[in-house]
Design an enzyme around this catalytic site. Structure first.
Site, PDB file in Angstrom:
ATOM      1  N   ASN A   1      -6.833  -4.739   5.537  1.00  0.00           N
ATOM      2  CA  ASN A   1      -7.409  -4.000   6.657  1.00  0.00           C
ATOM      3  C   ASN A   1      -8.018  -4.943   7.688  1.00  0.00           C
ATOM      4  OD1 ASN A   1      -7.041  -1.092   6.598  1.00  0.00           O
ATOM      5  ND2 ASN A   1      -8.134  -1.116   4.648  1.00  0.00           N
TER       6      ASN A   1
ATOM      7  N   ASN B   1       0.873  -1.171   0.000  1.00  0.00           N
ATOM      8  CA  ASN B   1       0.000   0.000   0.000  1.00  0.00           C
ATOM      9  C   ASN B   1       0.907   1.216   0.000  1.00  0.00           C
ATOM     10  OD1 ASN B   1      -1.463   2.296   0.911  1.00  0.00           O
ATOM     11  ND2 ASN B   1      -3.057   0.994   1.774  1.00  0.00           N
TER      12      ASN B   1
ATOM     13  N   ASP C   1      -3.747  -5.000   0.913  1.00  0.00           N
ATOM     14  CA  ASP C   1      -4.081  -4.421   2.207  1.00  0.00           C
ATOM     15  C   ASP C   1      -5.481  -4.902   2.558  1.00  0.00           C
ATOM     16  OD1 ASP C   1      -4.776  -2.900   4.382  1.00  0.00           O
ATOM     17  OD2 ASP C   1      -4.432  -0.958   3.419  1.00  0.00           O
TER      18      ASP C   1
ATOM     19  N   GLU D   1      -3.977   1.702  -2.858  1.00  0.00           N
ATOM     20  CA  GLU D   1      -4.142   3.116  -2.513  1.00  0.00           C
ATOM     21  C   GLU D   1      -3.261   3.996  -3.398  1.00  0.00           C
ATOM     22  OE1 GLU D   1      -5.086   5.683   1.527  1.00  0.00           O
ATOM     23  OE2 GLU D   1      -4.097   3.727   1.743  1.00  0.00           O
TER      24      GLU D   1
ATOM     25  N   ASP E   1      -1.421  -6.275   6.039  1.00  0.00           N
ATOM     26  CA  ASP E   1      -1.136  -6.541   4.628  1.00  0.00           C
ATOM     27  C   ASP E   1      -0.754  -8.011   4.500  1.00  0.00           C
ATOM     28  OD1 ASP E   1      -0.883  -3.553   3.424  1.00  0.00           O
ATOM     29  OD2 ASP E   1       0.013  -3.648   5.433  1.00  0.00           O
TER      30      ASP E   1
ATOM     31  N   ASP F   1       2.669   4.722   5.169  1.00  0.00           N
ATOM     32  CA  ASP F   1       2.515   4.147   6.510  1.00  0.00           C
ATOM     33  C   ASP F   1       2.501   2.617   6.472  1.00  0.00           C
ATOM     34  OD1 ASP F   1       0.097   4.308   5.173  1.00  0.00           O
ATOM     35  OD2 ASP F   1      -0.949   5.406   6.749  1.00  0.00           O
ATOM     36  N   HIS F   2       2.517   2.027   5.268  1.00  0.00           N
ATOM     37  CA  HIS F   2       2.652   0.585   5.079  1.00  0.00           C
ATOM     38  C   HIS F   2       4.034   0.272   4.507  1.00  0.00           C
ATOM     39  CE1 HIS F   2      -1.825  -0.404   5.135  1.00  0.00           C
ATOM     40  NE2 HIS F   2      -1.841   0.910   4.968  1.00  0.00           N
TER      41      HIS F   2
END
Length: 263
Positions: free
Chosen positions: A152, A7, A150, A34, A221, A250-251
């Site tokens: 989530n 991501n 991802d 994303e 992930d 942030d991933h």
């Protein structure tokens, strides 16, 4: 063959980091989530110069997925079936030919689902139900299949720095985890957990509250493998060092090595 998922939290903003990582690690197939741009704005030329074929399925400013491959795609297909009214760019499937047959890779960006009391959580659960049906149908083909992206979803307590702080979050709600376990129950293998059961193997650290510096992370992930793919699993890992780069996502990337030879 190395297959990775990342991501990138805006492919145009993180392009320099993406290119550096592609040069460092040279994965064969990459699933990006994303990407946050329409297909016409995707920076394909810079990526193609590194030897990748690029297929993007995006939308302006939100969501977006892409597949990068050193091998030609036999076919690609956007959108997860099961809801014709869902226009969010969250799913892209690609097929490449191997000497032993084909490899099918599904890149997905599963909905976050927060806040739980809003319509976003039912949308998340419905999306997971659609993914379950997709997986059920694809597993019937008995092909090597990789679901990468991802999700989530925090699968278990060892996948989050402080489980108690996440009990009411959509990523860790019992129904979310149950849906994920149902997916695994079809016969899919969580690749990283098949290689290592160590706690603290995180793939995401929030930008807030010094989460990266304190290692307050999550594992959300994942790469899930059909039996025909898991039989060829050699290794899996997390490129955690990328999170320390300037202007990071942030991933971080997660990857697997499969003993498969492309045609």
């Amino acid at each position: 063959m190395r297959i990775a998922t990342w991501n990138v939290a805006s492919v145009r903003q993180r392009l320099e980091n993406l290119l550096a990582w592609l040069k460092d690690c040279a994965p064969d197939i990459v699933c990006l989530q994303e990407t946050k741009c329409v297909d016409e704005a995707f920076p394909r030329e810079a990526i193609e110069q590194l030897g990748y074929n690029v297929v993007a399925h995006g939308q302006k400013g939100f969501n977006g997925v892409a597949l990068l491959s050193k091998y030609q795609f036999d076919e690609t297909k956007p959108r997860l079936f099961g809801d014709d009214e869902d226009v969010q760019a969250r799913f892209l499937e690609g097929v490449v030919s191997l000497k032993s047959g084909v490899l099918r890779v599904a890149c997905l960006y599963l909905p976050n689902g927060n806040p739980v009391g809003s319509d976003k959580y039912p949308y998340k659960l419905k999306w997971m139900s659609r993914l379950l049906e997709y997986s059920r149908q694809r597993l019937k083909t008995e092909e090597p299949l990789v679901l990468a992206g991802d999700f989530n979803v925090i699968p278990a307590a060892e996948d989050v720095h402080n489980p108690a702080a996440w009990v009411n979050d959509a990523l860790f709600r019992p129904q979310t985890r149950e849906s994920f376990q149902t997916l695994l129950g079809l016969g899919l293998t969580d690749a990283l957990r098949a290689v290592s059961d160590k706690p603290g193997q995180y793939t995401f650290w929030d930008y807030q509250a010094g989460a990266w510096q304190k290692n307050w992370g999550l594992r959300i992930d994942h790469l899930l493998l059909s039996p025909q793919a898991s039989d060829r699993l050699v290794d899996a890992g997390i490129d955690k060092y990328v999170r320390a780069w300037e202007k990071p996502s942030d991933h971080v990337p997660v990857w697997i090595d499969l003993d498969l030879e492309a045609a």
